[in-house]
Design a protein around this motif. Structure first.
Motif, short mmCIF file in Angstrom:
data_model
loop_
_atom_site.label_atom_id
_atom_site.label_comp_id
_atom_site.label_asym_id
_atom_site.label_seq_id
_atom_site.Cartn_x
_atom_site.Cartn_y
_atom_site.Cartn_z
N THR A 1 -1.77 2.85 -8.21
CA THR A 1 -1.52 4.30 -8.08
C THR A 1 -2.32 4.80 -6.69
N GLY A 2 -3.54 4.40 -6.33
CA GLY A 2 -4.08 4.78 -5.03
C GLY A 2 -3.66 4.21 -3.82
N GLU A 3 -2.69 3.24 -3.92
CA GLU A 3 -2.33 2.60 -2.87
C GLU A 3 -0.74 2.61 -2.37
N SER A 4 -0.24 3.58 -2.94
CA SER A 4 1.37 3.94 -2.68
C SER A 4 1.71 5.43 -2.92
N ALA A 5 2.26 5.95 -2.13
CA ALA A 5 2.74 7.55 -2.18
C ALA A 5 4.14 7.43 -1.59
N TRP A 6 4.89 8.26 -2.39
CA TRP A 6 6.27 8.86 -2.08
C TRP A 6 5.84 10.26 -1.51
N ALA A 7 6.80 10.62 -0.61
CA ALA A 7 6.73 11.94 -0.10
C ALA A 7 8.11 12.39 0.29
N ALA B 1 -4.58 7.23 6.35
CA ALA B 1 -5.65 6.95 4.99
C ALA B 1 -5.69 5.43 4.66
N LEU B 2 -4.37 4.91 4.52
CA LEU B 2 -4.33 3.57 4.01
C LEU B 2 -4.46 2.54 4.95
N ALA B 3 -3.95 2.84 6.02
CA ALA B 3 -4.22 2.11 7.20
C ALA B 3 -5.65 1.69 7.56
#
Length: 351
Positions: free
Chosen positions: A14-20, A37-39
Motif C-alpha cells: 500500500t505504501g509503495e503504490s499510488a493512483w492519482a 517521495a517514492l524515488a
C-alpha cells in the motif's frame, strides 16, 4: 510491472503504490510529489531524481493538456532485494495518429516543458507508449534503483506485467499477484481476497506469502494448493495459478473461485477452467488443466473487478508489445470502480 528476473515480482504494498486522477492543471504537481517521495525512498538523488521528476511532470501535463483527464500510477516494483520506480499513465483521450512523430526527440506535446514524449524514453531506463485515435493513450516509464547496473537489474525483464487498483475510497487493495521466470517458464499467481479493504488485503498478502518461499520450478496445482493452505484463518479468496512455457507452447492452469484465465491469440481467445470454491475455506477437487499456447499468444488473468467486455484478440498491436501496455489497456477499458481490480498479462512479446 517490470519483472526482476529470477525472483518473485509481486504487487506493491500500500505504501509503495499510488493512483492519482489527473484532471486539473494543479494535478501534475501532486503526482510529482508522490513520485519524488517514492524515488527518494529508493535512494534517487541529484540529477537522477530530477530525471524522474521531469518525466512524471511531462506525462501528467500531457494528460491535462491533450486528454483532458486521465490517471497515473506511481509505484515501486520489487523482486528479491532489487527494486525499480515505475509510472503508468492511461487516458481515454483523442489518442495520437502519428506515434513515431510524437516520440521524435525535441517534439513537445505539452507546449510547456519542450522535452516531449521522446525525451521521457531517454530519461528512463525503459519506456513504452501505445496510442490509437479515438481510444486514448497508455504510457509507462521505468527507472532502475541507483547502484544497480544493467546486468544486476535489467530494465526490460521477462514477459509479464501486473496492475492492481483498490476500490475507490479504499487505501488497501484486496487483489495481489506474484510472478517469476525460471529457465524461460513463467510461474504466476493471482489472488482476489473476499470483499475489500484491510481483511481482503490480508488474505491476498497471505496467498503471495505462501508462494514466495518456493525456489524450485513448481507446478500450477502445487502453487494453488500452497495458497489454499496458506489462506486458512483468513476470510478466504479466489485464486489462480499458471505456468506458461512458450518454448513448449504449453499453458497449465489451476483455479479456485472466479479468477478469469484466458489464452489470447490474434483473432481468438480461449477461456481456462476454474473450480468453484473459496481458497482457504472450501475447495476440494480442484485440478490442473493443460492448454496449447499458440504462437504470439498472451495469457491473461484478472479478478472480477474487470468485466468480460474486452478483446485483445483483435489487437495484435498490443499483443506484440510490452505486457504492461496490454495490462494498462485492460484495466482502463474493462475495470469497474465498484471493486478491487487486478490484471496479470503473461507471454506478450517485446517489439
Amino acid at each position: 510491472m517490470a519483472a526482476l528476473s529470477g525472483d518473485w515480482s509481486v504487487s506493491p504494498s500500500t505504501g509503495e503504490s499510488a493512483w492519482a486522477r489527473v484532471e486539473e492543471t494543479s494535478a501534475p504537481a501532486g503526482v510529482r510529489r508522490r513520485a519524488t517521495a517514492l524515488a527518494e525512498r529508493l535512494g534517487f538523488a541529484g540529477e537522477r531524481l530530477e530525471h524522474v521528476r521531469l518525466a512524471v511532470t511531462e506525462a501528467a501535463t500531457n494528460l491535462v493538456k491533450h486528454a483532458g483527464r486521465g490517471e497515473m500510477l506511481v509505484r515501486v516494483v520489487r523482486g528479491g532485494e532489487r527494486a525499480m520506480l515505475e509510472f503508468v499513465s492511461v487516458d481515454r483521450g483523442p489518442g495520437m495518429a502519428d506515434v513515431p512523430e510524437s516520440l521524435r526527440d525535441g517534439v513537445s506535446t505539452s507546449g510547456s516543458l519542450g522535452i516531449g514524449l521522446g525525451m521521457i524514453g531517454r530519461l528512463a531506463d525503459d519506456a513504452g507508449l501505445h496510442s490509437r485515435p479515438g481510444e486514448g493513450t497508455i504510457l509507462f516509464a521505468r527507472f532502475r534503483q541507483p547502484g544497480e547496473g544493467p546486468d544486476a537489474c535489467p530494465s526490460a525483464g521477462p514477459p509479464f506485467a501486473g496492475l492492481t487498483r483498490p476500490l475507490d475510497g479504499e487505501e488497501e487493495c484486496g487483489d495481489a499477484y506474484a510472478a517469476r521466470e525460471l529457465d524461460g517458464v513463467v510461474h504466476a499467481i493471482l489472488c482476489d481476497g473476499l470483499g475489500h479493504g484491510p481483511l481482503a488485503a490480508r488474505a491476498a498478502a497471505e496467498a503471495v506469502r505462501a508462494v514466495r518461499g518456493i525456489d524450485a520450478p513448481t507446478a500450477a496445482g502445487e502453487l494453488l494448493d500452497r495458497m489454499h493452505r496458506g489462506l486458512a484463518g483468513t476470510r478466504g479468496a479466489a485464486v489462480a495459478a499458471v505456468t506458461v512455457d512458450p518454448a513448449a507452447r504449453r499453458v497449465v492452469f489451476a483455479g479456485l473461485g472466479n479468477i478469469a484465465g484466458w489464452i489470447v491469440a490474434p483473432g481468438r481467445r480461449r477461456g481456462m477452467i476454474s473450480t468453484p470454491g473459496i481458497a482457504g475455506v472450501r475447495g476440494r477437487g480442484y485440478r490442473e488443466h493443460g492448454y496449447d499456447l499458440p504462437a504470439g499468444a498472451a495469457v491473461v488473468l484478472h479478478s472480477d473487478g474487470l468485466t468480460g467486455r474486452w478483446d485483445l484478440s483483435s489487437r495484435p498491436d498490443l499483443l506484440g508489445r510490452d505486457p504492461l501496455l496490454a495490462a494498462g489497456a485492460l484495466l482502463r477499458d474493462a475495470g469497474t470502480r465498484h471493486d478491487d481490480r487486478s490484471v496479470l498479462v503473461i507471454g506478450a512479446g517485446r517489439r
